[in-house]
Design a protein around this motif. Structure first.
Motif, PDB file in Angstrom:
ATOM      1  N   SER A  95      -1.477  12.438   0.139  1.00  0.00           N
ATOM      2  CA  SER A  95      -2.686  12.739  -0.898  1.00  0.00           C
ATOM      3  C   SER A  95      -3.121  11.436  -1.644  1.00  0.00           C
ATOM      4  CB  SER A  95      -1.942  13.485  -2.012  1.00  0.00           C
ATOM      5  OG  SER A  95      -1.449  12.815  -3.066  1.00  0.00           O
ATOM      6  N   SER A  96      -4.274  11.744  -2.388  1.00  0.00           N
ATOM      7  CA  SER A  96      -4.664  10.370  -3.049  1.00  0.00           C
ATOM      8  C   SER A  96      -4.263  10.151  -4.553  1.00  0.00           C
ATOM      9  CB  SER A  96      -6.142  10.397  -3.026  1.00  0.00           C
ATOM     10  OG  SER A  96      -6.689  11.846  -3.522  1.00  0.00           O
ATOM     11  N   THR A  97      -3.120  10.780  -4.659  1.00  0.00           N
ATOM     12  CA  THR A  97      -2.664  10.926  -6.113  1.00  0.00           C
ATOM     13  C   THR A  97      -2.352   9.317  -6.309  1.00  0.00           C
ATOM     14  OG1 THR A  97      -1.649  12.869  -5.790  1.00  0.00           O
ATOM     15  CG2 THR A  97      -0.926  11.593  -7.571  1.00  0.00           C
ATOM     16  N   GLU A 100      -4.490   3.754  -5.547  1.00  0.00           N
ATOM     17  CA  GLU A 100      -4.447   2.182  -5.826  1.00  0.00           C
ATOM     18  C   GLU A 100      -3.221   1.694  -5.203  1.00  0.00           C
ATOM     19  OE1 GLU A 100      -5.810  -1.703  -6.328  1.00  0.00           O
ATOM     20  OE2 GLU A 100      -6.675   0.114  -6.085  1.00  0.00           O
ATOM     21  N   PRO A 101      -1.912   1.999  -5.400  1.00  0.00           N
ATOM     22  CA  PRO A 101      -0.720   1.844  -4.710  1.00  0.00           C
ATOM     23  C   PRO A 101      -1.070   1.777  -3.407  1.00  0.00           C
ATOM     24  CG  PRO A 101      -0.172   3.046  -6.590  1.00  0.00           C
ATOM     25  CD  PRO A 101      -1.638   3.281  -6.451  1.00  0.00           C
ATOM     26  N   ALA A 102      -1.353   2.877  -2.790  1.00  0.00           N
ATOM     27  CA  ALA A 102      -1.703   2.994  -1.422  1.00  0.00           C
ATOM     28  C   ALA A 102      -2.732   2.172  -0.633  1.00  0.00           C
ATOM     29  CB  ALA A 102      -2.157   4.268  -0.921  1.00  0.00           C
ATOM     30  N   ARG A 103      -3.667   1.814  -1.520  1.00  0.00           N
ATOM     31  CA  ARG A 103      -4.711   0.847  -1.218  1.00  0.00           C
ATOM     32  C   ARG A 103      -4.151  -0.449  -1.228  1.00  0.00           C
ATOM     33  NH1 ARG A 103      -8.347   1.983  -5.313  1.00  0.00           N
ATOM     34  NH2 ARG A 103      -9.153   3.784  -4.172  1.00  0.00           N
ATOM     35  N   MET A 104      -3.139  -0.809  -2.091  1.00  0.00           N
ATOM     36  CA  MET A 104      -2.444  -2.343  -2.094  1.00  0.00           C
ATOM     37  C   MET A 104      -1.359  -2.438  -0.889  1.00  0.00           C
ATOM     38  SD  MET A 104      -3.704  -4.143  -4.337  1.00  0.00           S
ATOM     39  CE  MET A 104      -2.774  -5.410  -4.222  1.00  0.00           C
ATOM     40  N   HIS A 127      -6.268  10.260   4.315  1.00  0.00           N
ATOM     41  CA  HIS A 127      -5.508  11.355   3.417  1.00  0.00           C
ATOM     42  C   HIS A 127      -6.094  12.744   4.237  1.00  0.00           C
ATOM     43  CE1 HIS A 127      -4.964   8.580   0.098  1.00  0.00           C
ATOM     44  NE2 HIS A 127      -6.257   8.329   0.130  1.00  0.00           N
ATOM     45  N   PRO A 128      -5.121  12.860   5.256  1.00  0.00           N
ATOM     46  CA  PRO A 128      -5.546  13.973   6.368  1.00  0.00           C
ATOM     47  C   PRO A 128      -5.543  15.443   5.531  1.00  0.00           C
ATOM     48  CG  PRO A 128      -3.572  13.012   7.134  1.00  0.00           C
ATOM     49  CD  PRO A 128      -4.024  12.111   5.953  1.00  0.00           C
ATOM     50  N   THR A 129      -4.478  15.848   4.536  1.00  0.00           N
ATOM     51  CA  THR A 129      -4.615  16.885   3.910  1.00  0.00           C
ATOM     52  C   THR A 129      -5.876  16.959   3.174  1.00  0.00           C
ATOM     53  OG1 THR A 129      -3.086  15.986   2.031  1.00  0.00           O
ATOM     54  CG2 THR A 129      -2.061  17.338   4.158  1.00  0.00           C
ATOM     55  N   GLU A 130      -6.425  16.087   2.772  1.00  0.00           N
ATOM     56  CA  GLU A 130      -7.687  16.089   1.994  1.00  0.00           C
ATOM     57  C   GLU A 130      -9.018  15.832   2.582  1.00  0.00           C
ATOM     58  OE1 GLU A 130      -7.022  13.372  -1.090  1.00  0.00           O
ATOM     59  OE2 GLU A 130      -5.344  14.331  -1.877  1.00  0.00           O
TER      60      GLU A 130
END
Length: 182
Positions: A95-97, A100-104, A127-130
């Protein structure tokens, strides 16, 4: 041998140079640093997470099913890439919750490839589920953030004790919840 700053120490370790105190940073460590420093400290001590935690289980399901036909899980030294797609590094998240941590984490992979392997790539945060994808490029600003984060990670993981617990909105879904709040 002289003492190096954490960024130089990490590059030297990754490059196989003799280092008095090897220093490693994984993508998960980069993500944890931007989510919760206490979580990072626990993970750096190899404390096992609660694999039955609903968030961990959901992430595992997405990790195992998304892009299953293309998935390679490429391990390159300290980093492990989900997949390369059309020459781009793709990081898959449930998810995109925690965007920013994922982007980092993805930025760290791009930085590592550039600094250690001399490979410049762009990245995609998926984010495949989204049904969402975001292009991530290693700009000078993002590169600087990665290097600042590496120094911050070093400061956390070399401590003898964990940082104080700070309650955050996502603590209840954290796999380390019981280490902080029970």
């Amino acid at each position: 041998m002289t003492t190096r700053d954490p960024v130089e120490q990490l590059v030297a370790t990754a490059s196989g140079e003799p280092v008095n105190d090897p220093f490693r940073v994984t993508g998960v460590m980069m993500q944890y640093y931007h989510v919760c420093e206490r979580e990072l400290w626990f993970a750096s001590r190899y404390l096992e997470i609660n694999r039955e935690n609903a968030s961990v289980a959901r992430g595992t399901r997405v990790d195992e099913s998304a892009y299953a036909d293309e998935r390679e899980n490429l391990s390159l030294g300290m980093i492990s890439l989900d997949l390369l797609q059309d020459g781009r590094v793709v990081e898959v998240k449930p998810s995109s919750t925690l965007e920013e941590p994922a982007r980092m984490q993805l930025s760290y992979y791009l930085w590592y490839l550039e600094e250690v392997a001399d490979e410049s790539r762009t990245g995609v945060l998926a984010h495949p589920t989204e049904r969402r994808r975001e292009t991530v490029e290693l700009t000078d600003e993002r590169k600087s953030k990665v290097e600042e984060s590496i120094c911050g990670i070093y400061e956390i993981v070399t401590r003898d004790t964990p940082p104080e617990a700070v309650e955050k909105p996502f603590c209840s879904s954290c796999a380390y919840h019981d280490f902080c709040w029970c």
